[in-house]
Scaffold this motif. Structure first.
Motif, PDB file in Angstrom:
ATOM      1  N   THR A 257       0.706  -1.216  -0.112  1.00 27.97           N
ATOM      2  CA  THR A 257       0.214   0.077   0.235  1.00 27.97           C
ATOM      3  C   THR A 257       0.849   1.388   0.113  1.00 27.97           C
ATOM      4  O   THR A 257       0.195   2.669  -0.622  1.00 27.97           O
ATOM      5  CB  THR A 257      -0.959  -0.059   1.022  1.00 27.97           C
ATOM      6  OG1 THR A 257      -1.679  -1.083   1.658  1.00 27.97           O
ATOM      7  CG2 THR A 257      -1.702   1.205   1.262  1.00 27.97           C
ATOM      8  N   ARG A 258       1.826   1.101   0.915  1.00 27.12           N
ATOM      9  CA  ARG A 258       2.481   2.268   0.658  1.00 27.12           C
ATOM     10  C   ARG A 258       3.116   2.870  -0.723  1.00 27.12           C
ATOM     11  O   ARG A 258       3.581   3.588  -0.922  1.00 27.12           O
ATOM     12  CB  ARG A 258       3.875   2.829   2.127  1.00 27.12           C
ATOM     13  CG  ARG A 258       2.696   1.908   3.326  1.00 27.12           C
ATOM     14  CD  ARG A 258       3.583   2.235   3.882  1.00 27.12           C
ATOM     15  NE  ARG A 258       5.313   3.598   4.579  1.00 27.12           N
ATOM     16  CZ  ARG A 258       6.400   2.942   5.026  1.00 27.12           C
ATOM     17  NH1 ARG A 258       6.694   2.555   5.965  1.00 27.12           N
ATOM     18  NH2 ARG A 258       6.685   4.588   4.948  1.00 27.12           N
ATOM     19  N   ARG A 259       4.108   1.444  -1.097  1.00 24.83           N
ATOM     20  CA  ARG A 259       4.379   1.947  -2.688  1.00 24.83           C
ATOM     21  C   ARG A 259       3.091   2.470  -3.438  1.00 24.83           C
ATOM     22  O   ARG A 259       3.877   2.749  -4.212  1.00 24.83           O
ATOM     23  CB  ARG A 259       5.391   0.232  -3.193  1.00 24.83           C
ATOM     24  CG  ARG A 259       6.472   0.372  -2.844  1.00 24.83           C
ATOM     25  CD  ARG A 259       6.765  -0.868  -3.479  1.00 24.83           C
ATOM     26  NE  ARG A 259       6.817  -1.886  -2.985  1.00 24.83           N
ATOM     27  CZ  ARG A 259       6.691  -3.132  -1.578  1.00 24.83           C
ATOM     28  NH1 ARG A 259       7.722  -2.729  -1.312  1.00 24.83           N
ATOM     29  NH2 ARG A 259       5.716  -4.436  -2.039  1.00 24.83           N
ATOM     30  N   ALA A 260       2.168   1.643  -4.075  1.00 25.14           N
ATOM     31  CA  ALA A 260       1.050   2.370  -4.349  1.00 25.14           C
ATOM     32  C   ALA A 260       1.282   3.636  -4.346  1.00 25.14           C
ATOM     33  O   ALA A 260       0.637   4.628  -5.100  1.00 25.14           O
ATOM     34  CB  ALA A 260      -0.457   1.656  -4.483  1.00 25.14           C
ATOM     35  N   LEU A 261       0.915   4.498  -3.009  1.00 27.80           N
ATOM     36  CA  LEU A 261       0.822   5.710  -2.868  1.00 27.80           C
ATOM     37  C   LEU A 261       1.813   6.944  -3.042  1.00 27.80           C
ATOM     38  O   LEU A 261       1.656   7.393  -3.264  1.00 27.80           O
ATOM     39  CB  LEU A 261       0.802   5.654  -1.350  1.00 27.80           C
ATOM     40  CG  LEU A 261      -0.584   5.048  -0.659  1.00 27.80           C
ATOM     41  CD1 LEU A 261      -0.532   5.473   0.610  1.00 27.80           C
ATOM     42  CD2 LEU A 261      -1.924   6.160  -0.586  1.00 27.80           C
ATOM     43  N   ARG A 262       3.170   6.052  -3.014  1.00 29.02           N
ATOM     44  CA  ARG A 262       4.475   6.310  -3.564  1.00 29.02           C
ATOM     45  C   ARG A 262       4.033   6.671  -4.557  1.00 29.02           C
ATOM     46  O   ARG A 262       4.576   7.670  -6.122  1.00 29.02           O
ATOM     47  CB  ARG A 262       5.507   5.907  -3.395  1.00 29.02           C
ATOM     48  CG  ARG A 262       6.554   6.488  -2.818  1.00 29.02           C
ATOM     49  CD  ARG A 262       8.251   6.053  -3.132  1.00 29.02           C
ATOM     50  NE  ARG A 262       7.529   4.273  -4.266  1.00 29.02           N
ATOM     51  CZ  ARG A 262       8.477   3.136  -4.057  1.00 29.02           C
ATOM     52  NH1 ARG A 262       9.305   3.469  -3.001  1.00 29.02           N
ATOM     53  NH2 ARG A 262       8.367   2.261  -4.097  1.00 29.02           N
ATOM     54  N   ASP A 263       4.077   5.606  -5.242  1.00 26.11           N
ATOM     55  CA  ASP A 263       4.069   5.260  -6.991  1.00 26.11           C
ATOM     56  C   ASP A 263       3.356   6.396  -7.894  1.00 26.11           C
ATOM     57  O   ASP A 263       2.847   7.117  -9.289  1.00 26.11           O
ATOM     58  CB  ASP A 263       4.343   4.407  -8.046  1.00 26.11           C
ATOM     59  CG  ASP A 263       6.048   3.330  -7.380  1.00 26.11           C
ATOM     60  OD1 ASP A 263       6.360   4.379  -6.763  1.00 26.11           O
ATOM     61  OD2 ASP A 263       5.423   2.075  -6.960  1.00 26.11           O
ATOM     62  N   VAL A 264       1.496   6.166  -7.490  1.00 20.77           N
ATOM     63  CA  VAL A 264       0.801   6.640  -8.123  1.00 20.77           C
ATOM     64  C   VAL A 264       0.407   8.325  -8.455  1.00 20.77           C
ATOM     65  O   VAL A 264       0.172   9.007  -8.781  1.00 20.77           O
ATOM     66  CB  VAL A 264      -0.456   5.383  -7.665  1.00 20.77           C
ATOM     67  CG1 VAL A 264      -1.726   5.828  -8.444  1.00 20.77           C
ATOM     68  CG2 VAL A 264      -0.127   4.303  -8.560  1.00 20.77           C
ATOM     69  N   PHE A 265       0.160   8.147  -6.108  1.00 20.09           N
ATOM     70  CA  PHE A 265       0.009   9.160  -6.281  1.00 20.09           C
ATOM     71  C   PHE A 265       0.995  10.416  -5.295  1.00 20.09           C
ATOM     72  O   PHE A 265       0.511  11.708  -5.202  1.00 20.09           O
ATOM     73  CB  PHE A 265      -1.355   8.855  -4.970  1.00 20.09           C
ATOM     74  CG  PHE A 265      -2.849   8.410  -5.385  1.00 20.09           C
ATOM     75  CD1 PHE A 265      -3.710   9.300  -6.755  1.00 20.09           C
ATOM     76  CD2 PHE A 265      -2.818   7.371  -5.102  1.00 20.09           C
ATOM     77  CE1 PHE A 265      -4.652   8.615  -7.309  1.00 20.09           C
ATOM     78  CE2 PHE A 265      -4.034   6.334  -5.345  1.00 20.09           C
ATOM     79  CZ  PHE A 265      -5.134   6.870  -6.578  1.00 20.09           C
ATOM     80  N   GLY A 266       2.365   9.938  -5.815  1.00 22.52           N
ATOM     81  CA  GLY A 266       3.408  10.642  -4.965  1.00 22.52           C
ATOM     82  C   GLY A 266       3.702  11.118  -4.030  1.00 22.52           C
ATOM     83  O   GLY A 266       4.158  11.820  -4.144  1.00 22.52           O
ATOM     84  N   LEU A 267       2.491  10.365  -2.891  1.00 22.23           N
ATOM     85  CA  LEU A 267       2.894  10.819  -1.444  1.00 22.23           C
ATOM     86  C   LEU A 267       4.398   9.872  -1.042  1.00 22.23           C
ATOM     87  O   LEU A 267       5.321   9.000  -1.291  1.00 22.23           O
ATOM     88  CB  LEU A 267       2.085   9.954  -1.038  1.00 22.23           C
ATOM     89  CG  LEU A 267       0.942  10.225  -0.502  1.00 22.23           C
ATOM     90  CD1 LEU A 267      -0.074  10.712  -1.963  1.00 22.23           C
ATOM     91  CD2 LEU A 267       0.114   9.906   1.197  1.00 22.23           C
ATOM     92  N   LEU A 268       5.313  11.139  -0.269  1.00 17.97           N
ATOM     93  CA  LEU A 268       6.372  10.907   0.230  1.00 17.97           C
ATOM     94  C   LEU A 268       5.917   9.558   1.550  1.00 17.97           C
ATOM     95  O   LEU A 268       5.214   9.217   1.783  1.00 17.97           O
ATOM     96  CB  LEU A 268       6.802  12.206   0.931  1.00 17.97           C
ATOM     97  CG  LEU A 268       7.375  13.462   0.030  1.00 17.97           C
ATOM     98  CD1 LEU A 268       7.867  14.141   0.586  1.00 17.97           C
ATOM     99  CD2 LEU A 268       7.981  12.935  -0.755  1.00 17.97           C
TER     100      LEU A 268
END
Length: 341
Positions: A257-268
């Motif tokens: 989930t953390r990787r998807a938030l980073r890769d898809v939505f640009g979250l740090l």
């Protein structure tokens, strides 16, 4: 030129459908991650109680919003809703919004909007977010438009220590009277009482309610008077004295989930670290004075109801014991003096 027949072809008409707030046509669903991208599930959320009016979501939570009910039969249909609405456009807080196939190959399209959209909610606790679907249904005779809105509130998770048995009671702070003269009991939210020799069953209840599902990665730490006591969601505790009880709930997102938030939505990565929330209560032990009073009552009752001759015998026995004890003390003293000479 008269088009005849009452046709409104070429004229835009806007309709406002009246519906109960509890039957909002915009439905909200959980999402899951498959191969690094998001996919809509069939599990609807925000369909109970207050969430029907204002849907509570967490910061960084990604949900799917649809203009048509999603079922097992149509969840994988990329054309979901095209037969219901001709065209749809989405806006979030008044700004145009769309998702593409980088977010979800199932739900989103690069070349057009669909009747389903996936939105990541980002904000501070208490922020309100409005999502609007502008729908049109075009034919040779009509060009009708409909606007439907759903309100969301970014909510920081919280935990509440909740008694699960009747042995523990909320401490009564007093009473208050309404303007109509009706009296209510004012009970504390964080101070509780329990009778001695009783066991309290306490549970850590999470809000929003859906966090209590086993699918979320929540861990617990219970502390009693500052010392770690247990790591379960529900505990049992038999206090011997007044106690200070606290629980810490820790919400963690898995690495996928953390990787998807980073890769898809640009979250740090620093924006998706585990989050903890706590609550503390005071539990006071109420001593059972009725037991001591009952024992004293038994002694008094026996003394009061005993026959007179028994009382006489007790007095005579006590008098004889005193008469025998005093000479013994005198003789013992004289004997000690003789030895000293």
């Amino acid at each position: 030129m008269d088009t005849g027949g009452g046709s409104n072809f070429g004229k835009a008409t806007k309709t406002f459908e009246v519906y109960d707030v509890e039957d909002n046509p915009l439905k909200v669903y959980k999402t899951q991650i498959v191969n690094g991208k998001y996919k809509t599930t069939t599990e609807e959320i925000c369909d109970e109680d207050i969430d029907k009016m204002v849907c509570r979501v967490m910061n960084n939570e990604v949900v799917a919003i649809s203009t048509k009910e999603i079922t097992e039969e149509n969840v994988d249909d990329p054309e979901l809703g095209e037969s219901i609405v001709g065209q749809v456009s989405w806006s979030v807080n008044g700004e145009a919004y769309s998702c593409d196939e980088l977010v979800s190959e199932q739900d989103c399209r690069d070349d057009r909007n669909t009747s389903r959209v996936l939105i990541p909610f980002k904000g501070r606790d208490g922020d309100f977010v409005s999502v609007v679907a502008n729908m049109s249904n075009m034919s040779q005779n009509t060009n009708q438009k409909q606007e439907v809105m759903r309100m969301f509130r970014v909510t920081k998770p919280s935990v509440v220590i909740t008694p699960q048995n009747d042995d523990i009671k909320r401490k009564v702070l007093g009473t208050y009277t309404t303007l109509r003269g009706k009296k209510y009991t004012d009970e504390s939210e964080t101070n509780f009482e329990i009778a001695e020799n009783s066991t309290a069953t306490l549970s850590a209840v999470l809000y929003p309610e859906f966090l209590n599902s086993d699918e979320y990665n929540i861990s617990y730490e219970w502390y009693i008077n500052g010392t770690l006591y247990d790591t379960q969601k529900t505990i049992q505790y038999a206090p011997s004295a007044d106690s200070h009880i606290s629980v810490k709930a820790i919400f963690s997102q898995d690495n996928e989930t953390r990787r998807a938030l980073r890769d898809v939505f640009g979250l740090l990565e620093s924006q998706t670290i585990p989050e903890s929330f706590t609550q503390t209560i005071q539990l006071d032990v109420i001593k059972d004075y009725t037991k001591e009073e009952s024992e004293a009552d038994v002694i008094a009752t026996v003394s009061h109801n005993a026959p007179i001759y028994i009382i006489f015998l007790l007095k005579m026995t006590l008098a004889i014991a005193v008469m025998l004890l005093i000479p013994s003390l005198i003789l013992g003293t004289e004997f000690s003096k003789e030895n000293m000479k």
